[in-house]
Motif scaffolding. Structure first.
Motif, PDB file in Angstrom:
ATOM      1  N   LEU A 170      -4.338 -21.391  20.249  1.00 14.96           N
ATOM      2  CA  LEU A 170      -4.941 -21.145  18.942  1.00 14.96           C
ATOM      3  C   LEU A 170      -5.299 -22.459  18.256  1.00 14.96           C
ATOM      4  CD1 LEU A 170      -2.478 -18.388  17.649  1.00 14.96           C
ATOM      5  CD2 LEU A 170      -4.799 -18.034  18.536  1.00 14.96           C
ATOM      6  N   GLY A 171      -6.528 -22.536  17.762  1.00 16.31           N
ATOM      7  CA  GLY A 171      -6.916 -23.667  16.930  1.00 16.31           C
ATOM      8  C   GLY A 171      -6.131 -23.665  15.643  1.00 16.31           C
ATOM      9  N   TYR A 174      -6.587 -20.714  13.121  1.00 13.55           N
ATOM     10  CA  TYR A 174      -6.112 -19.453  13.691  1.00 13.55           C
ATOM     11  C   TYR A 174      -4.579 -19.417  13.698  1.00 13.55           C
ATOM     12  CZ  TYR A 174     -10.885 -18.683  15.331  1.00 13.55           C
ATOM     13  OH  TYR A 174     -12.241 -18.486  15.388  1.00 13.55           O
ATOM     14  N   TYR A 175      -3.981 -20.508  14.131  1.00 14.99           N
ATOM     15  CA  TYR A 175      -2.516 -20.559  14.210  1.00 14.99           C
ATOM     16  C   TYR A 175      -1.891 -20.430  12.823  1.00 14.99           C
ATOM     17  CZ  TYR A 175       2.023 -22.035  16.088  1.00 14.99           C
ATOM     18  OH  TYR A 175       3.338 -22.083  16.497  1.00 14.99           O
ATOM     19  N   ALA A 176      -2.449 -21.152  11.847  1.00 14.43           N
ATOM     20  CA  ALA A 176      -1.908 -21.109  10.484  1.00 14.43           C
ATOM     21  C   ALA A 176      -2.012 -19.708   9.888  1.00 14.43           C
ATOM     22  CB  ALA A 176      -2.638 -22.118   9.605  1.00 14.43           C
ATOM     23  N   THR A 177      -3.135 -19.040  10.147  1.00 16.54           N
ATOM     24  CA  THR A 177      -3.320 -17.697   9.608  1.00 16.54           C
ATOM     25  C   THR A 177      -2.310 -16.719  10.201  1.00 16.54           C
ATOM     26  OG1 THR A 177      -5.687 -18.111   9.279  1.00 16.54           O
ATOM     27  CG2 THR A 177      -4.966 -15.817   9.303  1.00 16.54           C
ATOM     28  N   ILE A 178      -2.108 -16.798  11.515  1.00 14.53           N
ATOM     29  CA  ILE A 178      -1.149 -15.899  12.162  1.00 14.53           C
ATOM     30  C   ILE A 178       0.268 -16.225  11.734  1.00 14.53           C
ATOM     31  CG2 ILE A 178      -0.149 -15.245  14.391  1.00 14.53           C
ATOM     32  CD1 ILE A 178      -2.862 -13.978  13.767  1.00 14.53           C
ATOM     33  N   ILE A 210       0.322 -21.468  21.956  1.00 16.84           N
ATOM     34  CA  ILE A 210       0.232 -22.910  21.721  1.00 16.84           C
ATOM     35  C   ILE A 210      -0.748 -23.191  20.593  1.00 16.84           C
ATOM     36  CG2 ILE A 210      -0.450 -25.126  22.721  1.00 16.84           C
ATOM     37  CD1 ILE A 210       0.377 -24.056  25.440  1.00 16.84           C
ATOM     38  N   GLU A 211      -0.316 -24.034  19.667  1.00 19.10           N
ATOM     39  CA  GLU A 211      -1.214 -24.520  18.616  1.00 19.10           C
ATOM     40  C   GLU A 211      -1.874 -25.807  19.103  1.00 19.10           C
ATOM     41  OE1 GLU A 211      -0.930 -25.906  13.921  1.00 19.10           O
ATOM     42  OE2 GLU A 211       0.821 -26.072  15.225  1.00 19.10           O
ATOM     43  N   SER A 212      -3.174 -25.929  18.900  1.00 23.09           N
ATOM     44  CA  SER A 212      -3.875 -27.146  19.293  1.00 23.09           C
ATOM     45  C   SER A 212      -4.833 -27.571  18.194  1.00 23.09           C
ATOM     46  CB  SER A 212      -4.653 -26.943  20.598  1.00 23.09           C
ATOM     47  OG  SER A 212      -5.357 -28.128  20.952  1.00 23.09           O
ATOM     48  N   ASN A 213      -4.708 -28.842  17.784  1.00 28.53           N
ATOM     49  CA  ASN A 213      -5.673 -29.343  16.796  1.00 28.53           C
ATOM     50  C   ASN A 213      -6.922 -29.886  17.476  1.00 28.53           C
ATOM     51  OD1 ASN A 213      -4.606 -31.653  17.923  1.00 28.53           O
ATOM     52  ND2 ASN A 213      -4.316 -32.732  15.984  1.00 28.53           N
ATOM     53  N   PHE A 225      -8.663 -19.533  22.512  1.00 27.11           N
ATOM     54  CA  PHE A 225      -8.906 -18.846  23.783  1.00 27.11           C
ATOM     55  C   PHE A 225      -7.583 -18.367  24.363  1.00 27.11           C
ATOM     56  CE2 PHE A 225      -8.220 -23.284  24.843  1.00 27.11           C
ATOM     57  CZ  PHE A 225      -7.397 -23.243  25.961  1.00 27.11           C
ATOM     58  N   ALA A 226      -7.680 -17.448  25.301  1.00 26.85           N
ATOM     59  CA  ALA A 226      -6.522 -16.971  26.052  1.00 26.85           C
ATOM     60  C   ALA A 226      -6.920 -16.959  27.516  1.00 26.85           C
ATOM     61  CB  ALA A 226      -6.110 -15.578  25.601  1.00 26.85           C
TER      62      ALA A 226
END
Length: 299
Positions: A170-171, A174-178, A210-213, A225-226
Motif C-alpha cells: 500500500l502506498g 492508502y495505508y494511512a486511510t486503512i 507492507i507500507e511503501s512510500n 498493488f497486490a
C-alpha cells in the motif's frame, strides 16, 4: 550481518547503509528473489526460481507423479549498476565522529534503495499485467475502504492466486486511510502492533501487508498493488573491484536474513585532499507472470 570491510569507518558506514537499504526494499519481499553475496559482473545472468501456484490435487491412481509441477525459473540479467558517494576532506575525515559515518552510510543506502525500488516497481504497468476490470481497481488513496481491499483479494483469487500466497503493498495514502479506518480500528488488527508501531500484521488473509512510500505512478496512476511472488523476479549480486590497488578499503556488506548485498569502496583522491566513500548495487529485474498481480490505481 556479514561485513568484509576492514577499516572502522568503512564498517560503520557499510552497516548503516545496508540496514537502511533493507528497510526501504521491504516491498521486494513480495516477489521472487535471488539475493546473494556471490561476486558477479555487470551483464551476468542469474536464474531466479519461480514456484508455480498449485491449483488442485488428484486422486491417487498408483503414480505419485501425476500432479508434478515444474519449478521454473527466469533468467535475469544483472544489467543495473547503481552507486552513490560522499567525499570527505582530510580535515573532515579526521574530525568526524564515528557515528557520522553511520549517518552518511544510512543516507546513501536510502538513496540506492529508492532508485532500485522505483525501477523495479516501474515494471507494474497495464502492458505487463493487464488493463481489464479483473486486473485493476480504481480508488483514490484517501477514499479506499476495507471493502476495496476485499475486492482486490477477490480479483487475485479469480486469477488463481490465494491471499495467503500474496502480499498487499500500500502506498502512503492508502495505508494511512486503512490504518485509521473507523470500520477497521487499529486496535482490531489482531495485535497491538498497529497502535504501537503503525504496522498492520495481517489483513483479510494476505500473507503480508507492507507500507511503501515509494510506489511510482508509472504514468498510469499506480497507487498500490497486490501480488504473488511469481509476478516479478529480482536478483542482486556483489560487484567486486577488479583490483584493490590504490583503494583504502573495499568489500561488501550483506543482510543475513534477506541476502541483500551492497558493495563499498573507499577511494582516496590525494591531489584534492579528499576520500570518497562509495556504495554500489548490482542487480536486475524481470516481469515473470502477468496474471499474478492486481494494480490499484488512484484514478
Amino acid at each position: 550481518m556479514a561485513n568484509t570491510l576492514t577499516t572502522m569507518q568503512a564498517r560503520i558506514f557499510a552497516d548503516s547503509a545496508i540496514k537502511k537499504l533493507n528497510d526501504f526494499l521491504l516491498p521486494l519481499s513480495s516477489f521472487s528473489t535471488s539475493f546473494s553475496s556471490a561476486a558477479a559482473q555487470k551483464g551476468d545472468t542469474v536464474r531466479v526460481p519461480v514456484f508455480p501456484t498449485s491449483t488442485s490435487a488428484a486422486s491417487f491412481n498408483g503414480d505419485y507423479s501425476g500432479t508434478d509441477r515444474t519449478i521454473t525459473g527466469v533468467d535475469i540479467s544483472l544489467n543495473n549498476h547503481y552507486f552513490d558517494s560522499v567525499a570527505f576532506t582530510d580535515r573532515e575525515l579526521a574530525e568526524s565522529p564515528a557515528d557520522y559515518f553511520g549517518e552518511m552510510g544510512a543516507q546513501l543506502g536510502k538513496s540506492i534503495a529508492k532508485t532500485v525500488l522505483t525501477n523495479v516497481l516501474g515494471t507494474i504497468t497495464a502492458a505487463n499485467y493487464g488493463n481489464a476490470a479483473g486486473d485493476k481497481l480504481v480508488v483514490a488513496g484517501g477514499s479506499v475502504t476495507v471493502a476495496d481491499l476485499i475486492t482486490v483479494r477477490q480479483k487475485l483469487a479469480a486469477k488463481g492466486v490465494h491471499a495467503s500466497d500474496a502480499t498487499l503493498v500500500l502506498g502512503l495514502d492508502y495505508y494511512a486511510t486503512i490504518l485509521g479506518s473507523s470500520t477497521l480500528l487499529a486496535n482490531n488488527f489482531g495485535g497491538a502492533e498497529a497502535v504501537r508501531t503503525g504496522k498492520i500484521p495481517s489483513l483479510y488473509g494476505f500473507k503480508n501487508v507492507i507500507e511503501s512510500n515509494i510506489v511510482p505512478t508509472n504514468s498510469e496512476n499506480l497507487g498500490s498493488f497486490a501480488c504473488a511472488p511469481q509476478a516479478i523476479g529480482v536478483a542482486m549480486r556483489y560487484l567486486a573491484p577488479q583490483s584493490t590497488t590504490g583503494l583504502i578499503d573495499a568489500g561488501m556488506v550483506t543482510d543475513d536474513e534477506s541476502g541483500v548485498t551492497l558493495g563499498v569502496r573507499v577511494i582516496p583522491a590525494p591531489l584534492n585532499g579528499k576520500v570518497h566513500y562509495v556504495v554500489e548495487a548490482l542487480w536486475g529485474k524481470s516481469k515473470v507472470d502477468g496474471s499474478a498481480l492486481v494494480r490499484v490505481l488512484s484514478a
